[in-house]
Design a protein around this motif. Structure first.
Motif, short mmCIF file in Angstrom:
data_model
loop_
_atom_site.label_atom_id
_atom_site.label_comp_id
_atom_site.label_asym_id
_atom_site.label_seq_id
_atom_site.Cartn_x
_atom_site.Cartn_y
_atom_site.Cartn_z
N LYS A 1 5.17 94.72 -37.61
CA LYS A 1 4.91 95.89 -38.46
C LYS A 1 4.76 95.47 -39.92
CE LYS A 1 6.80 100.39 -39.81
NZ LYS A 1 7.94 101.33 -39.68
N LYS A 2 5.63 94.60 -40.38
CA LYS A 2 5.55 94.14 -41.77
C LYS A 2 4.28 93.34 -42.00
CE LYS A 2 8.30 92.00 -45.41
NZ LYS A 2 9.61 91.39 -45.78
N LEU A 3 3.90 92.55 -41.01
CA LEU A 3 2.66 91.76 -41.09
C LEU A 3 1.45 92.66 -41.25
CD1 LEU A 3 1.59 88.77 -40.73
CD2 LEU A 3 1.27 89.37 -38.32
N GLU A 4 1.41 93.71 -40.46
CA GLU A 4 0.28 94.64 -40.50
C GLU A 4 0.24 95.42 -41.81
OE1 GLU A 4 0.21 95.37 -35.67
OE2 GLU A 4 1.19 96.80 -37.00
N GLU A 5 1.40 95.78 -42.32
CA GLU A 5 1.46 96.52 -43.58
C GLU A 5 0.95 95.70 -44.75
OE1 GLU A 5 5.54 97.57 -43.74
OE2 GLU A 5 5.32 99.39 -42.54
N GLY A 6 1.11 94.37 -44.65
CA GLY A 6 0.69 93.51 -45.76
C GLY A 6 -0.72 92.99 -45.65
N SER A 7 -1.40 93.30 -44.53
CA SER A 7 -2.75 92.76 -44.34
C SER A 7 -3.80 93.66 -44.95
CB SER A 7 -3.02 92.58 -42.85
OG SER A 7 -2.15 91.61 -42.31
N MET B 1 -9.39 93.86 -36.29
CA MET B 1 -8.40 93.27 -35.38
C MET B 1 -7.74 92.06 -36.03
SD MET B 1 -8.17 95.05 -32.67
CE MET B 1 -9.05 96.31 -31.76
N MET B 2 -6.44 91.91 -35.79
CA MET B 2 -5.66 90.85 -36.44
C MET B 2 -6.07 89.48 -35.92
SD MET B 2 -3.50 92.33 -38.53
CE MET B 2 -2.06 91.29 -38.77
N LYS B 3 -6.09 88.51 -36.83
CA LYS B 3 -6.31 87.11 -36.51
C LYS B 3 -5.12 86.36 -37.09
CE LYS B 3 -10.42 88.07 -34.86
NZ LYS B 3 -10.20 89.54 -34.82
N ILE B 4 -4.29 85.81 -36.22
CA ILE B 4 -2.99 85.25 -36.64
C ILE B 4 -2.87 83.82 -36.12
CG2 ILE B 4 -0.49 85.50 -36.53
CD1 ILE B 4 -1.02 88.50 -35.79
N ASN C 1 -3.93 85.80 -41.30
CA ASN C 1 -2.51 85.51 -41.52
C ASN C 1 -2.12 84.18 -40.91
OD1 ASN C 1 -1.28 88.25 -42.59
ND2 ASN C 1 -2.67 88.79 -40.94
N PHE C 2 -1.41 83.38 -41.68
CA PHE C 2 -0.72 82.21 -41.17
C PHE C 2 0.76 82.53 -41.16
CE2 PHE C 2 -2.80 78.00 -40.64
CZ PHE C 2 -4.11 78.44 -40.64
N LEU D 1 8.71 87.32 -43.68
CA LEU D 1 8.43 88.45 -42.78
C LEU D 1 9.67 88.96 -42.07
CD1 LEU D 1 5.10 87.27 -41.12
CD2 LEU D 1 5.38 89.24 -42.64
N GLY D 2 10.64 88.08 -41.82
CA GLY D 2 11.83 88.53 -41.13
C GLY D 2 12.53 87.42 -40.37
N PHE D 3 13.56 87.82 -39.61
CA PHE D 3 14.43 86.88 -38.91
C PHE D 3 14.41 87.16 -37.41
CE2 PHE D 3 16.23 87.54 -43.15
CZ PHE D 3 16.37 86.24 -43.60
N VAL D 4 14.52 86.08 -36.64
CA VAL D 4 14.77 86.18 -35.20
C VAL D 4 16.05 85.39 -34.95
CG1 VAL D 4 13.94 85.72 -32.87
CG2 VAL D 4 12.31 86.33 -34.68
N HIS D 5 17.06 86.06 -34.42
CA HIS D 5 18.37 85.43 -34.28
C HIS D 5 18.44 84.56 -33.03
CE1 HIS D 5 19.26 88.37 -37.40
NE2 HIS D 5 20.33 87.65 -37.67
#
Length: 258
Positions: free
Chosen positions: A252-258, A1-4, A161-162, A217-221
């Motif tokens: 999704k990108k976060l999970e792919e890189g973990s 399970m993710m820890k962020i 992940n930070f 990881l990406g952008f939020v406009h």
């Protein structure tokens, strides 16, 4: 399970990102524990908790009787047998509140300007943070303050992940650099960036010129709907579907890189 852990300087929108991530995982049927570790605690409203429920929550750091009992200190402040590893594993179940499928625990804060602080509040909160990073059955998302003084090696190195939330500006980029340096020293392997409040292609280009591609990881406009949600004391997850989809892609990108 993710820890962020989600961090960033004040006003950049880290609580918005943390809240949308938590709601996304909850809607997938995951067990989600959101920990509000920011002294300016407002994660509950961003998650969509009713205001009266948020107002009823006492931060763990303010539970003096509990903290003293767990740390081995009397109500008069007399040390009986000070515990450096107090029992904390039952605290989330006892004191967290659940809404929209997310369990919220408000940690509160302690003034730890002195590097050697071993006050009961500090010891219990540090132990509790460490415990949360080891929760096997839960996705854990921590809404942090910008500094990492509240983390020790035993806590930070268990965070997968930070995420540093930045705006397209020099001060935010500087915060990312400081957080990455500190987190790396503590053993954190993944320190990545979400760029928020993006208005123009020039904003995107600025961020790309300052952040290494593997860290972005990406952008939020920029969104007036998110501002409206804040005015209403509501969750951005329920107000701005475009922002939700942008954070979904980041997830999704976060999970792919973990």
């Amino acid at each position: 399970m993710m820890k962020i852990a989600v961090t960033g300087k004040g006003g950049v929108g880290k609580t918005t990102v943390a809240a949308i991530l938590a709601r996304l995982y909850a809607d997938e049927g995951m067990r989600v524990l959101a920990a509000d570790v920011d002294p300016d605690a407002n994660l509950g409203l961003a998650l969509g908790f009713p205001e009266e429920m948020v107002d009823s929550i006492t931060p763990v750091s303010k539970m003096k009787d509990l903290i003293n009992e767990r740390a081995g200190v009397t109500s008069q402040g007399i040390v009986k047998y000070f515990r450096m590893t107090p029992k904390v594993d039952d605290i989330p179940d006892l004191f967290a509140k659940t809404y929209n499928g997310v369990k919220l625990l408000v940690m509160g804060t302690v003034d730890v300007a002195g590097a050697g602080c071993v006050c009961p509040e500090h010891v219990v909160l540090k132990r509790l943070l460490s415990h949360l990073t080891l929760q096997d059955d839960d996705v854990v998302i921590m809404d942090m303050e910008a500094g990492l003084e509240h983390l020790g090696r035993g806590t930070a190195e268990n965070m997968e992940n930070f995420i540093v939330v930045i705006e397209p500006g020099a001060r935010s980029v500087q915060t990312y650099k400081r957080v990455k340096e500190l987190a790396t020293d503590l053993g954190v392997k993944h320190v990545q960036v979400v760029a928020n409040k993006i208005r123009t292609p020039e904003d995107e280009e600025y961020v790309r010129s300052k952040i290494p591609p593997e860290d972005l990881l990406g952008f939020v406009h920029y969104s007036s709907d998110i501002i409206d949600a804040d005015r209403q004391g509501s969750s951005p997850y329920d107000y701005d579907k475009h922002a939700v989809e942008e954070v979904r892609a980041i997830k999704k990108k976060l999970e792919e890189g973990s």
